[in-house]
Enzyme design. Structure first.
Site, PDB file in Angstrom:
ATOM      1  N   GLU A  41      -9.502 -24.545   4.624  1.00  0.00           N
ATOM      2  CA  GLU A  41      -8.834 -25.474   5.536  1.00  0.00           C
ATOM      3  C   GLU A  41      -9.870 -26.018   6.512  1.00  0.00           C
ATOM      4  O   GLU A  41     -10.743 -25.265   6.936  1.00  0.00           O
ATOM      5  CB  GLU A  41      -7.714 -24.743   6.289  1.00  0.00           C
ATOM      6  CG  GLU A  41      -6.579 -24.337   5.352  1.00  0.00           C
ATOM      7  CD  GLU A  41      -5.483 -23.538   6.052  1.00  0.00           C
ATOM      8  OE1 GLU A  41      -5.369 -23.588   7.282  1.00  0.00           O
ATOM      9  OE2 GLU A  41      -4.727 -22.865   5.332  1.00  0.00           O
ATOM     10  N   HIS A  67      -0.190 -25.973   6.349  1.00  0.00           N
ATOM     11  CA  HIS A  67      -0.130 -24.767   7.196  1.00  0.00           C
ATOM     12  C   HIS A  67       0.944 -24.912   8.283  1.00  0.00           C
ATOM     13  O   HIS A  67       0.656 -24.878   9.489  1.00  0.00           O
ATOM     14  CB  HIS A  67      -1.509 -24.460   7.813  1.00  0.00           C
ATOM     15  CG  HIS A  67      -1.703 -22.997   8.124  1.00  0.00           C
ATOM     16  ND1 HIS A  67      -2.883 -22.334   7.943  1.00  0.00           N
ATOM     17  CD2 HIS A  67      -0.837 -22.068   8.605  1.00  0.00           C
ATOM     18  CE1 HIS A  67      -2.751 -21.061   8.309  1.00  0.00           C
ATOM     19  NE2 HIS A  67      -1.504 -20.878   8.713  1.00  0.00           N
ATOM     20  N   ILE A  68       2.180 -25.070   7.837  1.00  0.00           N
ATOM     21  CA  ILE A  68       3.299 -25.296   8.758  1.00  0.00           C
ATOM     22  C   ILE A  68       4.334 -24.166   8.697  1.00  0.00           C
ATOM     23  O   ILE A  68       5.474 -24.343   9.105  1.00  0.00           O
ATOM     24  CB  ILE A  68       4.010 -26.642   8.467  1.00  0.00           C
ATOM     25  CG1 ILE A  68       4.474 -26.720   6.999  1.00  0.00           C
ATOM     26  CG2 ILE A  68       3.115 -27.818   8.826  1.00  0.00           C
ATOM     27  CD1 ILE A  68       5.430 -27.878   6.712  1.00  0.00           C
ATOM     28  N   ARG A  92       0.822  -1.207   0.000  1.00  0.00           N
ATOM     29  CA  ARG A  92       0.000   0.000   0.000  1.00  0.00           C
ATOM     30  C   ARG A  92       0.860   1.262   0.000  1.00  0.00           C
ATOM     31  O   ARG A  92       0.499   2.276  -0.558  1.00  0.00           O
ATOM     32  CB  ARG A  92      -0.947  -0.004   1.202  1.00  0.00           C
ATOM     33  CG  ARG A  92      -2.285  -0.621   0.819  1.00  0.00           C
ATOM     34  CD  ARG A  92      -3.242  -0.582   1.958  1.00  0.00           C
ATOM     35  NE  ARG A  92      -2.671  -1.265   3.113  1.00  0.00           N
ATOM     36  CZ  ARG A  92      -3.294  -1.442   4.265  1.00  0.00           C
ATOM     37  NH1 ARG A  92      -4.495  -0.982   4.430  1.00  0.00           N
ATOM     38  NH2 ARG A  92      -2.717  -2.084   5.249  1.00  0.00           N
ATOM     39  N   ARG A 103      -2.438 -16.590   3.541  1.00  0.00           N
ATOM     40  CA  ARG A 103      -3.772 -17.103   3.863  1.00  0.00           C
ATOM     41  C   ARG A 103      -4.386 -17.675   2.588  1.00  0.00           C
ATOM     42  O   ARG A 103      -4.301 -17.056   1.520  1.00  0.00           O
ATOM     43  CB  ARG A 103      -4.666 -15.980   4.400  1.00  0.00           C
ATOM     44  CG  ARG A 103      -4.429 -15.633   5.872  1.00  0.00           C
ATOM     45  CD  ARG A 103      -4.841 -16.750   6.810  1.00  0.00           C
ATOM     46  NE  ARG A 103      -4.617 -16.428   8.209  1.00  0.00           N
ATOM     47  CZ  ARG A 103      -3.503 -16.723   8.883  1.00  0.00           C
ATOM     48  NH1 ARG A 103      -2.508 -17.333   8.287  1.00  0.00           N
ATOM     49  NH2 ARG A 103      -3.391 -16.424  10.153  1.00  0.00           N
TER      50      ARG A 103
HETATM   51  C1  GLV Z   1      -0.205 -18.478  10.855  1.00  0.00           C
HETATM   52  O1  GLV Z   1      -0.785 -18.679   9.841  1.00  0.00           O
HETATM   53  C2  GLV Z   1      -0.185 -17.235  11.553  1.00  0.00           C
HETATM   54  O2  GLV Z   1      -0.915 -16.302  11.186  1.00  0.00           O
HETATM   55  O3  GLV Z   1       0.573 -17.157  12.519  1.00  0.00           O
END
Ligand code: GLV
Ligand code: GLV
Length: 321
Positions: A268, A287-288, A179, A239
């Site tokens: 998810e 999601h690791i 932005r 995300r």
């Molecule tokens: C993981 O996805 C976080 O937002 O910490």
């Protein structure tokens, strides 16, 4: 004051002990899929603090119907939390930035290299068939990451840590969208800020690091995927809903882009079946991004620090906003 702290999902036992040692009552729940708004209202009805995770759905209703002093989410992203409603209810919301920056940038780099060099496929082939005779012209050949152009969408902490790795470690040319402009990053990495369309058109790898909100949802979709090079790789450790997964699967299937490395998904814990069908052109992880032992402990510890500070009447350490 003895406060009641509800912990929605399993965390490090010694961190719960820190809350108990401060004299608080701890109620530890075990809800692997996260809590729905109704479950949160029930669980936190008379609680002062919530130690929460990104799968808990903290809607406006939850804040209106509880009297929480603090919600500490063990995550840097907070799109699962209605922060405006929390503000109205005078509930403090904290998150865990910084401590997970390196681990997440490491995973983005790992996915980039894994897709470019087809590591999962090579591993599976080697296990199944051995190496076979060495072949100079073995197909499929990989894609060079060294010297390629990296487009970073969202130059926050993680985006910048990735720029550092990519530029100094791999000699990549750095482009970014944000932005506002980041003069320090421009100087350090020789980075330049571009409009999204131009960034997508010029990058060999595009990595997503923008927060999820109404402006960024489905930023990557049928139209924007068309702008990317057919040799390009998309990386998402931010995300899932930043990407329209169905459109991405179609772009991968038709060869509109070359590959994708995804650690986060639109719905998810499910992964779109079309993405699974794309096969070796995608590398998928569950999601690791922050999942190293040291980092996950630091995140939990920081969230507990926030709760202890606020319950003691001190300001939060890492508030949202
Ligand atoms: C993981 O996805 C976080 O937002 O910490
Ligand atoms: C996350 O904390 C980021 O700023 O990238």
């Amino acid at each position: 004051m003895v406060a009641k702290i509800v912990v929605t999902q399993p965390v490090h036992a010694e961190q719960l002990q820190r809350l108990r040692d401060a004299g608080h009552e701890v109620v530890a729940l075990d809800s692997p899929r996260g809590l729905s708004p109704e479950e949160l209202v029930d669980a936190a009805a008379d609680a002062d603090a919530l130690l929460s995770q990104l799968t808990d759905k903290l809607t406006g209703d939850v804040f209106a119907r509880t009297r929480l002093t603090i919600v500490a989410t063990i995550a840097t992203g907070f799109d699962n939390i209605d922060v405006a409603a929390a503000n109205t209810a005078k509930t403090i919301v904290t998150r865990t930035p910084d401590v997970l920056t390196d681990a997440t940038a490491d995973l983005a780099m790992t996915l980039m290299l894994s897709v470019a060099r087809q590591i999962p496929r090579s591993d599976a082939d080697t296990r199944a068939h051995g190496t076979g005779p060495f072949q100079l012209l073995r197909e499929p050949m990989g894609i060079d990451i060294s010297g390629a152009t990296l487009g970073i969408v969202g130059l926050g902490r993680i985006g910048e840590a990735l720029a550092h790795r990519a530029h100094f470690g791999f000699g990549m040319t750095i482009r970014y969208t944000a932005r506002s402009s980041h003069p320090a990053a421009e100087e350090r990495f020789g980075a330049s800020r571009l409009p999204l369309g131009q960034l997508l058109a010029e990058s060999d790898v595009v990595s997503l690091h923008a927060p999820l909100n109404d402006e960024t949802r489905h930023l990557i979709n049928r139209e924007t995927l068309k702008l990317m090079k057919p040799t390009a790789i998309l990386i998402n450790t931010g995300r899932g809903p930043l990407v329209n997964e169905k459109d991405l699967a179609e772009a991968l299937r038709s060869g509109e882009i070359a590959g994708a490395g995804l650690d986060v998904f639109e719905n998810e814990p499910d992964v779109h079946p079309d993405l699974l069908a794309v096969g070796h052109r995608t590398v998928l992880t569950p999601h690791i991004g922050s999942a190293t032992a040291k980092t996950r402990l630091a995140m939990t510890s920081l969230a507990v620090d926030n709760i202890l500070a606020v319950l003691a009447g001190d300001p939060p350490l890492t508030p949202v906003g």
